[in-house]
Scaffold this active site. Structure first.
Site, PDB file in Angstrom:
ATOM      1  N   CYS A 133      -4.265   6.949   7.253  1.00 21.77           N
ATOM      2  CA  CYS A 133      -4.265   7.251   5.811  1.00 21.77           C
ATOM      3  C   CYS A 133      -5.466   8.083   5.349  1.00 21.77           C
ATOM      4  O   CYS A 133      -5.430   8.650   4.250  1.00 21.77           O
ATOM      5  CB  CYS A 133      -4.182   5.948   5.020  1.00 21.77           C
ATOM      6  N   HIS A 228      -7.919   5.923  -1.340  1.00 19.08           N
ATOM      7  CA  HIS A 228      -9.035   6.187  -0.423  1.00 19.08           C
ATOM      8  C   HIS A 228      -9.758   7.458  -0.882  1.00 19.08           C
ATOM      9  O   HIS A 228      -9.107   8.450  -1.235  1.00 19.08           O
ATOM     10  CB  HIS A 228      -8.522   6.443   0.995  1.00 19.08           C
TER      11      HIS A 228
HETATM   12  N1  NAP Z   1      -1.753   0.204   4.226  1.00 18.99           N
HETATM   13  C1  NAP Z   1      -1.975   1.491   4.458  1.00 18.99           C
HETATM   14  O1  NAP Z   1      -2.599   2.222   3.627  1.00 18.99           O
HETATM   15  C2  NAP Z   1      -1.472   2.116   5.728  1.00 18.99           C
HETATM   16  C3  NAP Z   1      -1.559   3.501   5.822  1.00 18.99           C
HETATM   17  C4  NAP Z   1      -1.109   4.123   6.987  1.00 18.99           C
HETATM   18  C5  NAP Z   1      -0.583   3.347   8.000  1.00 18.99           C
HETATM   19  N2  NAP Z   1      -0.508   1.995   7.880  1.00 18.99           N
HETATM   20  C6  NAP Z   1       0.086   1.240   8.980  1.00 18.99           C
HETATM   21  O2  NAP Z   1       1.341   0.707   8.561  1.00 18.99           O
HETATM   22  C7  NAP Z   1       1.564  -0.556   9.193  1.00 18.99           C
HETATM   23  C8  NAP Z   1       1.834  -1.609   8.124  1.00 18.99           C
HETATM   24  O3  NAP Z   1       0.752  -1.653   7.229  1.00 18.99           O
HETATM   25  P1  NAP Z   1       0.797  -2.485   5.871  1.00 18.99           P
HETATM   26  O4  NAP Z   1      -0.495  -2.164   5.217  1.00 18.99           O
HETATM   27  O5  NAP Z   1       2.063  -2.265   5.147  1.00 18.99           O
HETATM   28  O6  NAP Z   1       0.756  -4.000   6.450  1.00 18.99           O
HETATM   29  P2  NAP Z   1       1.251  -5.369   5.749  1.00 18.99           P
HETATM   30  O7  NAP Z   1       1.134  -5.272   4.275  1.00 18.99           O
HETATM   31  O8  NAP Z   1       0.514  -6.443   6.454  1.00 18.99           O
HETATM   32  O9  NAP Z   1       2.810  -5.447   6.129  1.00 18.99           O
HETATM   33  C9  NAP Z   1       3.240  -5.634   7.450  1.00 18.99           C
HETATM   34  C10 NAP Z   1       4.752  -5.618   7.481  1.00 18.99           C
HETATM   35  O10 NAP Z   1       5.176  -5.689   8.853  1.00 18.99           O
HETATM   36  C11 NAP Z   1       6.033  -6.814   9.005  1.00 18.99           C
HETATM   37  N3  NAP Z   1       5.837  -7.356  10.343  1.00 18.99           N
HETATM   38  C12 NAP Z   1       4.707  -7.879  10.862  1.00 18.99           C
HETATM   39  N4  NAP Z   1       4.905  -8.246  12.156  1.00 18.99           N
HETATM   40  C13 NAP Z   1       6.195  -7.949  12.435  1.00 18.99           C
HETATM   41  C14 NAP Z   1       7.007  -8.105  13.596  1.00 18.99           C
HETATM   42  N5  NAP Z   1       6.539  -8.618  14.722  1.00 18.99           N
HETATM   43  N6  NAP Z   1       8.295  -7.696  13.514  1.00 18.99           N
HETATM   44  C15 NAP Z   1       8.792  -7.155  12.387  1.00 18.99           C
HETATM   45  N7  NAP Z   1       8.070  -6.981  11.257  1.00 18.99           N
HETATM   46  C16 NAP Z   1       6.787  -7.378  11.297  1.00 18.99           C
HETATM   47  C17 NAP Z   1       5.645  -7.771   7.911  1.00 18.99           C
HETATM   48  O11 NAP Z   1       6.727  -8.656   7.659  1.00 18.99           O
HETATM   49  P3  NAP Z   1       6.515 -10.152   7.052  1.00 18.99           P
HETATM   50  O12 NAP Z   1       6.439  -9.984   5.550  1.00 18.99           O
HETATM   51  O13 NAP Z   1       7.774 -10.836   7.467  1.00 18.99           O
HETATM   52  O14 NAP Z   1       5.282 -10.700   7.655  1.00 18.99           O
HETATM   53  C18 NAP Z   1       5.406  -6.793   6.759  1.00 18.99           C
HETATM   54  O15 NAP Z   1       6.642  -6.355   6.222  1.00 18.99           O
HETATM   55  C19 NAP Z   1       0.331  -0.823  10.064  1.00 18.99           C
HETATM   56  O16 NAP Z   1       0.589  -0.356  11.376  1.00 18.99           O
HETATM   57  C20 NAP Z   1      -0.736   0.031   9.415  1.00 18.99           C
HETATM   58  O17 NAP Z   1      -1.740   0.421  10.317  1.00 18.99           O
HETATM   59  C21 NAP Z   1      -0.932   1.366   6.745  1.00 18.99           C
END
Ligand code: NAP
Length: 322
Positions: A133, A228
């Site tokens: 990001c 950010h």
């Molecule tokens: N946040 C950012 O700004 C951002 C930016 C770029 C990239 N990312 C990347 O995007 C990804 C998600 O980030 P996030 O910030 O959205 O995280 P988050 O809020 O913690 O959400 C994680 C999601 O993944 C699901 N999940 C977790 N473990 C799983 C599994 N084993 N099988 C299927 N679903 C699963 C969770 O489901 P439950 O609700 O059922 O737990 C939830 O829907 C990460 O790889 C992160 O590095 C994030």
């Protein structure tokens, strides 16, 4: 491919997944399914004026072959398990974790910078990685300046919001007392730098196709909910005046230049699709030096929006090849 693609959002209950669903609804997609872990399977989440049932993202469910496009925003280990299954079943897969970003042969794409690379995935397994990001807004700003004057060296200091660390951290900040707020460096250490700092360097080099670009970063998490910011110091190979640099950025896609007394802030960036850039000035500490400051919505251009833009390039590519 159907006129309306069948889309699966994997990680739909998370910080990025929630924004992904909102953007898909806004853009008029209506064949959308939501997947998450077994923890939230069976619950219902908003989708436009409607609701979607959350399905469990098992390899069996993603391997059926009834989805054209999957947008993954789960952690790296879940992506490593699920993306290959969905790809083998014929779907386009845009992955927002770091599972594929730096793996040779997998395109790492910011559409405004290297969108053509995404189409290469159609020749192989249709998997495209979405960058970090902070890398996305940085490359949106670096690319047009590089094209005009050549990048010699980049130094960057980031001020990253808690939503970059997921929905749970957002919830914690929302319930914290102000006195508990502090700056944190909540990444894994790789020697004397964090993995976030190493990612920013390696991903920027890969996207700009400048494998030897000198670039160093200091990344910090700040008590801000969304948005950010990055302070950037550039050394260019050829001189550019501040006015010229400003004009180049004014004409750059997905960039909005703010002139003093306005300047980029996370609050102004939150909910916006563009990267906000301001404080463009001479860096007197370097020959041909330019300093600037940017803010961008890490959940939109930094994650969900960039991934949807990549997906739309691929869907157009598939339609054109038919
Ligand atoms: N946040 C950012 O700004 C951002 C930016 C770029 C990239 N990312 C990347 O995007 C990804 C998600 O980030 P996030 O910030 O959205 O995280 P988050 O809020 O913690 O959400 C994680 C999601 O993944 C699901 N999940 C977790 N473990 C799983 C599994 N084993 N099988 C299927 N679903 C699963 C969770 O489901 P439950 O609700 O059922 O737990 C939830 O829907 C990460 O790889 C992160 O590095 C994030």
């Amino acid at each position: 491919m159907h006129a309306q693609p069948k889309i699966g959002v994997v990680g739909a209950t998370g910080a990025v997944g929630t924004v992904t669903l909102g953007l898909l609804a806004e853009r008029g997609y209506d064949h959308v399914r939501a997947f998450a872990s077994g923890r939230s399977a069976g619950s219902r989440i908003p989708f436009g004026t409607d609701e979607l049932l959350v399905e469990e993202a098992t390899p069996e469910a993603l391997g059926v072959g009834d989805v054209d496009l999957f947008l993954f925003s789960v952690g790296t280990s879940a992506s490593r398990e699920l993306v290959p299954v969905a790809s083998a079943a014929g779907a386009i897969c845009i992955d927002k974790s770091s599972a594929y970003r730096l793996v040779d042969g997998y395109p790492l794409v910011v559409p405004e910078v290297n969108g053509g690379r995404a189409l290469e995935s159609l020749e192989r397994d249709r998997i495209v990685a979405n960058p970090n990001c902070c890398t996305i807004p940085l490359t949106c700003v670096l690319k047009p300046l590089h094209d005009e004057a050549g990048l010699g060296r980049v130094r960057v200091s980031t001020y990253q919001s808690v939503s970059g660390a997921g929905a749970q951290r957002m919830d914690t900040l929302a319930h914290e007392a102000p006195a508990d707020h502090d700056l944190v460096m909540d990444w894994t250490w790789e020697g004397d730098e964090s993995d976030e700092e190493a990612k920013l360097r390696a991903e920027t080099r890969k996207i700009l196709e400048l494998p030897d670009l000198p670039i160093s970063a200091t990344c910090v998490r700040v008590p801000v909910m969304i948005g950010h910011s990055e302070a950037v110091w550039l050394e260019l190979e050829r001189p550019l005046t501040v006015d010229e640099a400003t004009e180049i950025l004014r004409n750059a896609p997905s960039v909005r230049v703010l002139d003093l007394p306005s300047f980029p802030t996370p609050a102004a960036a939150a909910g916006a699709d563009e990267v906000l850039v301001g404080r463009i000035r001479r860096d007197t500490a370097a020959e041909n030096g330019i300093a600037l400051y940017l803010s961008s919505d890490n959940l939109r251009k930094g994650a969900a929006l960039n991934a949807i833009q990549i997906a739309e390039l691929l869907l157009e590519g598939v339609a054109a090849a038919r």
